[in-house]
Design a protein around this motif. Structure first.
Motif, PDB file in Angstrom:
ATOM      1  N   ILE A  22       0.951  -1.116  -0.120  1.00  0.00           N
ATOM      2  CA  ILE A  22       0.133  -0.096   0.100  1.00  0.00           C
ATOM      3  C   ILE A  22       0.814   1.260  -0.021  1.00  0.00           C
ATOM      4  O   ILE A  22       0.662   2.152  -0.762  1.00  0.00           O
ATOM      5  CB  ILE A  22      -0.946   0.010   1.256  1.00  0.00           C
ATOM      6  CG1 ILE A  22      -1.996  -0.946   0.982  1.00  0.00           C
ATOM      7  CG2 ILE A  22      -1.584   1.261   1.408  1.00  0.00           C
ATOM      8  CD1 ILE A  22      -2.944  -1.139   2.199  1.00  0.00           C
ATOM      9  N   LEU A  23       1.872   1.399   0.818  1.00  0.00           N
ATOM     10  CA  LEU A  23       2.765   2.385   1.106  1.00  0.00           C
ATOM     11  C   LEU A  23       3.421   2.618  -0.143  1.00  0.00           C
ATOM     12  O   LEU A  23       3.615   3.719  -0.827  1.00  0.00           O
ATOM     13  CB  LEU A  23       3.735   2.446   2.137  1.00  0.00           C
ATOM     14  CG  LEU A  23       4.482   3.654   2.517  1.00  0.00           C
ATOM     15  CD1 LEU A  23       3.669   4.949   2.798  1.00  0.00           C
ATOM     16  CD2 LEU A  23       5.425   3.195   3.811  1.00  0.00           C
ATOM     17  N   GLY A  24       4.128   1.772  -0.681  1.00  0.00           N
ATOM     18  CA  GLY A  24       4.636   1.611  -2.208  1.00  0.00           C
ATOM     19  C   GLY A  24       3.802   2.137  -3.272  1.00  0.00           C
ATOM     20  O   GLY A  24       4.218   3.216  -3.971  1.00  0.00           O
ATOM     21  N   GLY A  25       2.637   1.705  -3.426  1.00  0.00           N
ATOM     22  CA  GLY A  25       1.755   2.297  -4.256  1.00  0.00           C
ATOM     23  C   GLY A  25       1.414   3.609  -4.185  1.00  0.00           C
ATOM     24  O   GLY A  25       1.403   4.407  -5.243  1.00  0.00           O
ATOM     25  N   GLU A  26       1.379   4.166  -2.765  1.00  0.00           N
ATOM     26  CA  GLU A  26       0.669   5.318  -2.771  1.00  0.00           C
ATOM     27  C   GLU A  26       2.038   6.299  -3.217  1.00  0.00           C
ATOM     28  O   GLU A  26       1.814   7.355  -3.397  1.00  0.00           O
ATOM     29  CB  GLU A  26       0.406   5.675  -1.141  1.00  0.00           C
ATOM     30  CG  GLU A  26      -0.315   6.816  -0.994  1.00  0.00           C
ATOM     31  CD  GLU A  26      -1.513   7.049  -1.344  1.00  0.00           C
ATOM     32  OE1 GLU A  26      -2.256   7.927  -1.472  1.00  0.00           O
ATOM     33  OE2 GLU A  26      -2.216   5.871  -1.429  1.00  0.00           O
ATOM     34  N   LEU A  27       3.304   6.021  -2.763  1.00  0.00           N
ATOM     35  CA  LEU A  27       4.531   6.810  -2.995  1.00  0.00           C
ATOM     36  C   LEU A  27       4.626   6.995  -4.308  1.00  0.00           C
ATOM     37  O   LEU A  27       4.624   8.105  -5.006  1.00  0.00           O
ATOM     38  CB  LEU A  27       5.743   6.251  -2.481  1.00  0.00           C
ATOM     39  CG  LEU A  27       6.143   6.074  -1.007  1.00  0.00           C
ATOM     40  CD1 LEU A  27       7.002   5.208  -0.632  1.00  0.00           C
ATOM     41  CD2 LEU A  27       6.128   7.388  -0.541  1.00  0.00           C
ATOM     42  N   LEU A  28       4.283   6.118  -5.496  1.00  0.00           N
ATOM     43  CA  LEU A  28       4.318   5.977  -6.741  1.00  0.00           C
ATOM     44  C   LEU A  28       3.291   6.947  -7.254  1.00  0.00           C
ATOM     45  O   LEU A  28       3.201   7.749  -8.161  1.00  0.00           O
ATOM     46  CB  LEU A  28       4.422   4.691  -7.300  1.00  0.00           C
ATOM     47  CG  LEU A  28       5.636   3.995  -7.229  1.00  0.00           C
ATOM     48  CD1 LEU A  28       5.505   2.581  -7.641  1.00  0.00           C
ATOM     49  CD2 LEU A  28       6.834   4.660  -7.942  1.00  0.00           C
ATOM     50  N   LYS A  29       1.885   6.944  -6.708  1.00  0.00           N
ATOM     51  CA  LYS A  29       0.713   7.590  -7.086  1.00  0.00           C
ATOM     52  C   LYS A  29       1.017   9.126  -6.812  1.00  0.00           C
ATOM     53  O   LYS A  29       0.558  10.124  -7.820  1.00  0.00           O
ATOM     54  CB  LYS A  29      -0.452   7.446  -6.512  1.00  0.00           C
ATOM     55  CG  LYS A  29      -1.708   7.742  -6.746  1.00  0.00           C
ATOM     56  CD  LYS A  29      -2.767   7.515  -6.029  1.00  0.00           C
ATOM     57  CE  LYS A  29      -3.357   5.953  -6.192  1.00  0.00           C
ATOM     58  NZ  LYS A  29      -4.566   5.574  -5.344  1.00  0.00           N
ATOM     59  N   LYS A  30       1.904   9.485  -5.619  1.00  0.00           N
ATOM     60  CA  LYS A  30       2.143  11.064  -5.520  1.00  0.00           C
ATOM     61  C   LYS A  30       3.193  11.178  -6.407  1.00  0.00           C
ATOM     62  O   LYS A  30       3.226  12.419  -6.885  1.00  0.00           O
ATOM     63  CB  LYS A  30       2.806  11.090  -4.077  1.00  0.00           C
ATOM     64  CG  LYS A  30       1.655  10.753  -2.989  1.00  0.00           C
ATOM     65  CD  LYS A  30       0.343  11.433  -3.137  1.00  0.00           C
ATOM     66  CE  LYS A  30      -0.573  11.091  -1.932  1.00  0.00           C
ATOM     67  NZ  LYS A  30      -1.664  11.838  -1.980  1.00  0.00           N
ATOM     68  N   ALA A  31       4.157  10.274  -6.708  1.00  0.00           N
ATOM     69  CA  ALA A  31       5.131  10.740  -7.513  1.00  0.00           C
ATOM     70  C   ALA A  31       4.679  11.095  -9.186  1.00  0.00           C
ATOM     71  O   ALA A  31       5.420  11.955  -9.972  1.00  0.00           O
ATOM     72  CB  ALA A  31       6.273   9.540  -7.766  1.00  0.00           C
ATOM     73  N   GLU A  32       3.604  10.168  -9.306  1.00  0.00           N
ATOM     74  CA  GLU A  32       3.180  10.430 -10.874  1.00  0.00           C
ATOM     75  C   GLU A  32       2.582  12.007 -11.000  1.00  0.00           C
ATOM     76  O   GLU A  32       2.806  12.487 -11.972  1.00  0.00           O
ATOM     77  CB  GLU A  32       1.760   9.489 -10.861  1.00  0.00           C
ATOM     78  CG  GLU A  32       1.141   9.532 -12.178  1.00  0.00           C
ATOM     79  CD  GLU A  32      -0.005   8.348 -12.436  1.00  0.00           C
ATOM     80  OE1 GLU A  32      -0.218   8.167 -13.602  1.00  0.00           O
ATOM     81  OE2 GLU A  32      -0.727   8.309 -11.483  1.00  0.00           O
ATOM     82  N   ASN A  33       1.827  12.450 -10.100  1.00  0.00           N
ATOM     83  CA  ASN A  33       1.501  13.704 -10.340  1.00  0.00           C
ATOM     84  C   ASN A  33       2.832  14.949 -10.011  1.00  0.00           C
ATOM     85  O   ASN A  33       2.612  15.818 -11.378  1.00  0.00           O
ATOM     86  CB  ASN A  33       0.906  14.287  -8.694  1.00  0.00           C
ATOM     87  CG  ASN A  33      -0.526  13.474  -8.599  1.00  0.00           C
ATOM     88  OD1 ASN A  33      -1.136  12.911  -9.522  1.00  0.00           O
ATOM     89  ND2 ASN A  33      -0.700  13.272  -7.284  1.00  0.00           N
ATOM     90  N   LEU A  34       3.910  14.538  -9.738  1.00  0.00           N
ATOM     91  CA  LEU A  34       5.053  15.303  -9.681  1.00  0.00           C
ATOM     92  C   LEU A  34       5.492  15.272 -11.266  1.00  0.00           C
ATOM     93  O   LEU A  34       6.145  16.048 -11.819  1.00  0.00           O
ATOM     94  CB  LEU A  34       6.163  14.911  -8.831  1.00  0.00           C
ATOM     95  CG  LEU A  34       5.704  15.401  -7.226  1.00  0.00           C
ATOM     96  CD1 LEU A  34       6.841  14.947  -6.385  1.00  0.00           C
ATOM     97  CD2 LEU A  34       5.584  17.181  -6.959  1.00  0.00           C
ATOM     98  N   LEU A  35       5.551  13.933 -11.896  1.00  0.00           N
ATOM     99  CA  LEU A  35       6.237  13.812 -13.156  1.00  0.00           C
ATOM    100  C   LEU A  35       5.167  14.429 -14.102  1.00  0.00           C
ATOM    101  O   LEU A  35       5.885  14.959 -15.157  1.00  0.00           O
ATOM    102  CB  LEU A  35       6.314  12.291 -13.106  1.00  0.00           C
ATOM    103  CG  LEU A  35       7.281  11.410 -12.661  1.00  0.00           C
ATOM    104  CD1 LEU A  35       6.984   9.952 -12.632  1.00  0.00           C
ATOM    105  CD2 LEU A  35       8.456  11.635 -13.180  1.00  0.00           C
ATOM    106  N   ILE A  36       3.888  14.385 -14.052  1.00  0.00           N
ATOM    107  CA  ILE A  36       3.085  15.221 -14.926  1.00  0.00           C
ATOM    108  C   ILE A  36       3.188  16.609 -14.703  1.00  0.00           C
ATOM    109  O   ILE A  36       3.280  17.333 -15.883  1.00  0.00           O
ATOM    110  CB  ILE A  36       1.491  14.784 -14.482  1.00  0.00           C
ATOM    111  CG1 ILE A  36       1.444  13.419 -14.982  1.00  0.00           C
ATOM    112  CG2 ILE A  36       0.541  15.677 -15.444  1.00  0.00           C
ATOM    113  CD1 ILE A  36       0.157  12.535 -14.250  1.00  0.00           C
ATOM    114  N   MET A  37       3.607  17.143 -13.688  1.00  0.00           N
ATOM    115  CA  MET A  37       3.864  18.495 -13.446  1.00  0.00           C
ATOM    116  C   MET A  37       5.212  18.923 -14.089  1.00  0.00           C
ATOM    117  O   MET A  37       5.610  20.192 -14.073  1.00  0.00           O
ATOM    118  CB  MET A  37       3.782  18.987 -11.998  1.00  0.00           C
ATOM    119  CG  MET A  37       2.688  19.009 -11.455  1.00  0.00           C
ATOM    120  SD  MET A  37       2.491  18.937  -9.691  1.00  0.00           S
ATOM    121  CE  MET A  37       3.360  20.402  -9.260  1.00  0.00           C
TER     122      MET A  37
END
Length: 561
Positions: free
Chosen positions: A105-120
C-alpha cells in the motif's frame, strides 16, 4: 558546405519478438500504473475491517483470505514493475512475517504521489533524492516514538497483549483466544535465551468441527492419523525412529528358484521370517516400545511388532520426522536393527485420542500438574508445542492457521526487539506531520519529494478509516486526527474502527501497539521498491522461450458433409 549523411529510420538492434518501451509515457507512467493497480487490489483488505478476497489459483485450489502475503503469492503477478513491489513484500514476509500489506500500500501510494510530480514536469532524478531524505527522516523519528516495550521476564498476559493488535488485523473478534493460544504455546517452548526462539517449534494441526473455543495447546506433537498396529497407547516409552523401510532387504538382481515339493517351499520362506523375527526381538529386547517409521512397513513386520506389543506410527513427511526426533530426542536410523541407548528417544505419553470425529495420535511429555508427573524424569522438556485448531470449514481453518503463523512470526520479532509504537495509524500520522515540517525547511526540488512522502504516509489511517467507516466518514476522521496530533501529547491518537465516539482513540490507552522493527522494515522496503520503479526509464522484454505452437485444428474437421 556540409555533407548530409542519410540516416535509417529503424536500425535492427534486437531480434524479432523483443519489446522495447522507453520514455515517460511508455515506461515510467506505465510502470507506476501497474504498481498502483496492484496496490488497489490489496487496499481493501487492510486492517481489522479489511474485506476478504476469493482466489482460485492455477491448480484450482480455493483461498478466501484478507492476508496480503497469500493473495500476492497465489495471483502470480507477471508485470516486471509490479514484481519489484511483490519482491519487497516477500522480503518483509521473510524478515518480520507481518506488515506485507503495508509495504504494498505504501509503495503504491508513493508512486501515485510521484506520478503527479512527473506530470507537473519534475524528473525522476528530482523525486528520488526527496524520497530517500524523507525515508531517512521517518526512520529516525520512528525511533523516538516508541512508548512501550515487551517486559522481561516475559509473562503470558504481556505476550498476549502485544500480539492482539497484529492478530486483530487478520481475525478481528478472535484476537483474544488466538493470542492466548500462541502465548501459551510459545512459553512452553521458550529457550533460556528468548532471542533464540524458533518459530518451527510451534506447530498447527487443523481438525474440522467445533469452534475456536475448543482449540487447545498440546505440549508435544499431534498427528492426524492412528498408529498402524494394534497397540494404540504407551507410557514412559523408549522411542526408535527409522527412516528406512521396515521390511526384508530385497536383492537388486532377479533370480529363479526351483521348488520341487511343499517342504522346500516352507523352508524357503522360513529363513527370511526367522531373520526378521530375530531383528524385531532384538529391538524389543533393547527396551523400545514405540517405533516411528518414515517409510513402508510389511505385513510380516507388523505381525512381529504386534506380538511384542510395540506401537508403530508412520510419518511420511521427512520434515515432520525431523521434528519428531526433536520432540523425543532420538536419532533417526537408516538401518533396520536395535538402536543404541544414545540413539533412542523417550516420550512420557504416546496415545490415540478422539478430537471431534477424528482419531489423532499424540506424543507428549507430562507437565507439572499431570497425573504421574515426575520432576526427576529422564525425559527432557519437549521443544515443540502443537496448537490444535478447531473450525467449521476448511477455509476458516486455513485462515486461522495463517493468522497463527503471522502471530508466531510477530512474536519472534518482538523477542529480538521488544520496542513498540502506537498502532491504529497513530504513528503514520505523527510521522507524516514531522516529515512535512522537515520538508518545509528544505530548499530546492527534493523538498517536493519529501512533502509528497509525508502525504503518502497519511494513506494508512485513511484506509483504516475508509474500510471500517466508509469513504466520507473516513475523511472526517483523518481531519480530526490531524487536529489532535497538532496538540501537545497527541502523538498516540489513532483510528477507532468501532467508531464509539468520534472515530478516534488513544492507541496507548487502549494498548494498541505495533512492532517498531516491523514498521521500520516496511517503510524502508516500500521506499526502496518505489525508488527502484522510478529509476527505470526503459523496459526491454525478450521473446518468451519455447518452440512453435501446435497448429489448432479447425472445428468439425472430420465431418463428411
Amino acid at each position: 558546405m556540409s555533407l548530409k549523411v542519410p540516416q535509417s529510420n529503424s536500425l535492427p538492434i534486437f531480434k524479432d519478438g523483443y519489446k522495447h518501451l522507453q520514455g515517460l509515457d511508455e515506461a515510467i507512467l506505465r510502470n507506476i500504473q501497474a504498481v498502483i493497480e496492484l496496490s488497489d487490489l490489496v487496499r481493501t483488505s487492510f486492517g481489522p475491517n479489511g474485506r476478504n478476497k476469493l482466489i482460485i489459483n492455477h491448480l484450482g485450489k480455493l483461498f478466501v483470505t484478507s492476508d496480503a502475503a497469500t493473495i500476492i503469492r497465489e495471483i502470480e503477478v507477471v508485470h516486471p514493475a509490479a514484481k519489484l513491489l511483490v519482491m519487497a513484500s516477500q522480503a518483509q514476509e521473510a524478515e518480520m512475517g507481518d506488515s506485507t500489506n503495508l509495504v504494498i500500500i505504501l509503495g503504491g501510494e508513493l508512486l501515485k504521489k510521484a506520478e503527479n510530480l512527473l506530470i507537473m514536469g519534475l524528473k525522476p532524478t528530482d523525486i528520488i533524492p526527496g524520497y530517500e531524505l524523507a525515508c531517512a527522516k521517518a526512520l529516525a523519528e520512528l525511533e523516538s516514538l516508541s512508548t512501550f516495550s515487551v517486559p522481561t521476564p516475559i509473562t503470558p498476559s504481556a505476550l498476549a497483549a502485544a500480539l492482539k493488535p497484529a492478530l486483530a488485523s487478520k481475525q478481528y473478534g478472535l484476537e483474544d483466544p488466538l493470542a492466548a493460544l500462541i502465548a501459551e504455546a510459545a512459553l512452553t517452548v521458550m529457550p533460556t535465551n528468548p532471542r533464540n526462539f524458533n518459530v518451527d517449534n510451534v506447530r498447527v494441526v487443523k481438525i474440522m468441527g467445533g469452534s475456536l473455543s475448543a482449540s487447545r495447546v498440546v505440549q508435544g506433537m499431534v498427528f492426524g492419523r492412528e498408529p498402524e498396529g494394534t497397540v494404540k497407547q504407551a507410557k514412559k516409552a523408549k522411542v526408535a525412529v527409522f527412516t528406512s523401510a521396515l521390511d526384508m532387504a530385497q536383492t537388486e538382481t532377479k533370480g529363479t528358484v526351483l521348488i520341487k515339493n511343499a517342504e522346500e517351499m516352507l523352508n524357503f520362506t522360513t529363513g527370511e521370517e526367522k531373520h526378521l523375527d530375530m531383528i524385531i526381538s532384538q529391538i524389543a529386547a533393547s527396551g523400545v516400545s514405540v517405533i516411528i517409521g518414515g517409510s513402508s512397513m510389511s505385513d510380516l513386520t507388523m505381525h512381529y511388532l504386534n506380538r511384542h506389543n510395540i506401537a508403530v506410527l508412520k510419518v511420511l513427511s521427512k520434515f515432520e520426522l525431523r521434528r519428531v526426533c526433536r520432540v523425543v530426542n532420538a536419532t533417526p536410523l537408516a538401518r533396520m536393527g536395535p538402536p543404541t541407548p544414545e540413539e533412542m528417544g523417550y516420550v512420557d505419553v504416546f496415545e490415540t485420542i478422539e478430537i471431534g470425529g477424528d482419531r489423532v495420535t499424540v506424543l507428549r511429555q507430562l507437565v507439572d500438574g499431570d497425573e504421574g508427573f515426575d520432576p526427576q524424569s529422564k525425559g527432557d522438556r519437549t521443544r515443540t508445542a502443537t496448537i490444535v485448531l478447531r473450525g467449521a470449514t476448511a477455509n476458516q481453518l486455513d485462515d486461522l492457521e495463517r493468522a497463527v503463523d503471522d502471530g508466531v512470526n510477530v512474536l519472534k520479532g518482538l523477542l529480538k526487539d521488544g520496542r513498540m509504537v502506537p498502532g491504529a495509524g497513530a504513528v503514520e500520522i505523527e510521522l507524516a506531520k514531522r516529515v512535512e515540517n522537515y520538508g518545509a525547511g528544505l530548499k530546492g526540488l527534493p523538498q517536493h519529494g519529501v512533502r509528497r512522502f509525508a502525504n503518502a504516509l497519511e494513506c494508512v489511517p485513511r484506509i483504516l478509516a475508509e474500510n471500517a467507516l466508509g469513504g466520507a466518514v473516513g475523511n472526517e476522521v483523518v481531519s480530526r486526527l490531524w487536529a489532535k496530533h497538532e496538540t501537545a501529547g497527541g502523538e498516540t491518537w489513532g483510528v477507532d474502527v468501532e467508531n464509539e465516539t468520534d472515530g478516534t482513540l488513544d492507541a496507548a490507552a487502549h494498548k494498541i501497539y505495533d512492532s517498531l522493527a516491523s514498521k521500520s522494515w516496511a517503510i524502508k522496503l516500500a521506499t526502496e521498491a518505489a525508488v527502484s520503479v522510478l529509476s527505470v526509464d526503459a523496459i526491454i522484454m525478450s521473446k518468451p522461450a519455447g518452440g512453435p505452437k501446435i497448429p489448432q485444428q479447425s472445428g468439425n474437421w472430420d465431418n463428411d458433409d
